[in-house]
Design a protein around this motif. Structure first.
Motif, mmCIF file in Angstrom:
data_model
loop_
_atom_site.group_PDB
_atom_site.id
_atom_site.type_symbol
_atom_site.label_atom_id
_atom_site.label_comp_id
_atom_site.label_asym_id
_atom_site.label_seq_id
_atom_site.Cartn_x
_atom_site.Cartn_y
_atom_site.Cartn_z
ATOM 1 N N LEU A 36 0.831 -1.199 0.000
ATOM 2 C CA LEU A 36 0.000 0.000 0.000
ATOM 3 C C LEU A 36 0.870 1.255 0.000
ATOM 4 C CD1 LEU A 36 -2.769 -0.995 2.580
ATOM 5 C CD2 LEU A 36 -2.796 -1.216 0.097
ATOM 6 N N ARG A 37 0.431 2.235 -0.769
ATOM 7 C CA ARG A 37 1.101 3.545 -0.810
ATOM 8 C C ARG A 37 0.092 4.599 -0.392
ATOM 9 N NH1 ARG A 37 4.027 4.357 -6.460
ATOM 10 N NH2 ARG A 37 4.851 6.150 -5.298
ATOM 11 N N TYR A 38 0.511 5.513 0.471
ATOM 12 C CA TYR A 38 -0.387 6.504 1.046
ATOM 13 C C TYR A 38 -0.006 7.899 0.561
ATOM 14 C CZ TYR A 38 -2.048 2.845 4.176
ATOM 15 O OH TYR A 38 -2.591 1.692 4.676
ATOM 16 N N PHE A 39 -1.051 8.702 0.263
ATOM 17 C CA PHE A 39 -0.854 10.053 -0.247
ATOM 18 C C PHE A 39 -1.777 11.021 0.496
ATOM 19 C CE2 PHE A 39 0.315 7.135 -3.569
ATOM 20 C CZ PHE A 39 1.475 7.665 -4.099
ATOM 21 N N SER A 40 -1.407 12.296 0.430
ATOM 22 C CA SER A 40 -2.218 13.351 1.034
ATOM 23 C C SER A 40 -2.355 14.499 0.046
ATOM 24 C CB SER A 40 -1.577 13.862 2.328
ATOM 25 O OG SER A 40 -2.254 15.020 2.796
ATOM 26 N N PRO A 41 -3.556 15.083 -0.106
ATOM 27 C CA PRO A 41 -3.736 16.224 -1.005
ATOM 28 C C PRO A 41 -3.420 17.561 -0.347
ATOM 29 C CG PRO A 41 -5.846 15.625 -0.115
ATOM 30 C CD PRO A 41 -4.846 14.645 0.466
ATOM 31 N N GLU A 42 -3.028 17.534 0.904
ATOM 32 C CA GLU A 42 -2.729 18.778 1.599
ATOM 33 C C GLU A 42 -1.327 19.243 1.237
ATOM 34 O OE1 GLU A 42 -5.172 18.707 5.715
ATOM 35 O OE2 GLU A 42 -3.566 17.231 5.585
ATOM 36 N N PRO A 43 -1.205 20.410 0.606
ATOM 37 C CA PRO A 43 0.124 20.887 0.213
ATOM 38 C C PRO A 43 0.954 21.242 1.437
ATOM 39 C CG PRO A 43 -1.532 22.586 -0.166
ATOM 40 C CD PRO A 43 -2.276 21.343 0.231
ATOM 41 N N ILE A 44 2.262 21.041 1.313
ATOM 42 C CA ILE A 44 3.157 21.374 2.419
ATOM 43 C C ILE A 44 3.167 22.877 2.659
ATOM 44 C CG2 ILE A 44 5.555 21.297 3.182
ATOM 45 C CD1 ILE A 44 5.900 18.717 1.685
ATOM 46 N N GLY A 45 3.148 23.663 1.585
ATOM 47 C CA GLY A 45 3.106 25.109 1.729
ATOM 48 C C GLY A 45 4.476 25.698 2.037
ATOM 49 N N VAL A 46 4.460 26.917 2.553
ATOM 50 C CA VAL A 46 5.701 27.621 2.846
ATOM 51 C C VAL A 46 6.316 27.075 4.119
ATOM 52 C CG1 VAL A 46 4.917 29.701 1.697
ATOM 53 C CG2 VAL A 46 4.441 29.398 4.120
ATOM 54 N N PRO A 47 7.624 27.275 4.323
ATOM 55 C CA PRO A 47 8.252 26.817 5.561
ATOM 56 C C PRO A 47 7.637 27.499 6.772
ATOM 57 C CG PRO A 47 9.907 27.368 3.907
ATOM 58 C CD PRO A 47 8.588 27.846 3.379
ATOM 59 N N PRO A 48 7.622 26.841 7.930
ATOM 60 C CA PRO A 48 7.030 27.435 9.122
ATOM 61 C C PRO A 48 7.771 28.684 9.566
ATOM 62 C CG PRO A 48 8.258 25.452 9.672
ATOM 63 C CD PRO A 48 8.179 25.507 8.181
ATOM 64 N N ASP A 49 7.079 29.526 10.307
ATOM 65 C CA ASP A 49 7.667 30.739 10.839
ATOM 66 C C ASP A 49 8.845 30.385 11.746
ATOM 67 O OD1 ASP A 49 7.604 32.910 13.252
ATOM 68 O OD2 ASP A 49 7.050 33.820 11.344
#
Length: 221
Positions: A36-49
């Motif tokens: 099984l391979r798992y994926f997420s549609p949530e983008p990582i986005g910009v680096p944290p503050d």
């Protein structure tokens, strides 16, 4: 007696032949285990503050409660695809890390209450946002694209004030990244765009409703 003896001999020979061929059959028919391979549609986005603290928008005068966030019954953790207008299929080895409605509820909450500064209603009356996730799938025919469809409704305690259905598609390129990674990347892009559009429409509707319902300003001559 001779007939019984011949029958027993035939049965014994058949069992011996079956036992000798069973390991070979098992060897040739054994399938590889499904990984099984798992994926997420949530983008990582910009680096944290650097300070580790998210920069939230200051609160506004807009109030909102997020009500139900549901998905179509066929949308589970298995990644779905659509080959024809009326046919849905699933990948055996591809999974989302969560059910799609969980991604949608979390993204809407973050965008509305943190990024837009809308005040979250915990109890009492007020405008409520209900959302249905109608499609969250790979479209393989007649075009190759990630497809998301969201129906949102803004209501009060008595009636629905506004309802709208949004459909977002993003082309899945045939070049790199291809395969499951390309599907997930296109789905993440479509998901991000659908959340942005719903949030923009909801905030606009709340702002318009607040202006309409605001008391008239007193005038002094």
């Amino acid at each position: 007696m001779r007939t019984i003896w011949l029958l027993r001999a035939s049965v014994a020979a058949a069992l011996a032949a079956l036992s000798s061929t069973t390991p070979g059959c098992a060897f040739f028919t054994k399938s590889d285990p499904v990984v099984l391979r798992y994926f997420s549609p949530e983008p990582i986005g910009v680096p944290p503050d650097p300070a580790g603290v998210a920069q939230a928008m200051p609160p506004t005068s807009l109030d909102l409660r997020i009500g139900r966030v549901n998905a179509a019954s066929y949308l589970k953790d298995r990644i779905a695809f659509r080959d024809k207008d009326f046919e849905i299929g699933y990948y055996n080895d591809l999974r989302w890390t969560e059910k799609p409605e969980a991604y949608l509820r979390r993204a809407l909450s973050r965008a509305l209450f943190e990024e837009q500064g809308v005040c979250r209603i915990i109890s009492g009356s007020g405008p409520t946002l209900d959302v249905d996730l109608d499609a969250f799938e790979e479209l393989r025919y007649p075009r190759h694209a990630a497809r998301i469809q969201v129906t949102w409704a803004l209501r009060d305690d008595q009636r629905v004030q506004i309802q709208e259905t949004l459909t977002i598609e993003r082309v899945i390129p045939s070049s790199e990244p291809s395969g499951p990674a390309g599907i997930a990347a296109a789905m993440a892009e479509a998901f991000d765009e659908s959340v942005k559009r719903v949030v923009a429409r909801v905030v606009g509707a709340l702002s318009k409703s607040a202006i309409t319902m605001s008391p008239p300003t007193a005038r002094f001559e």
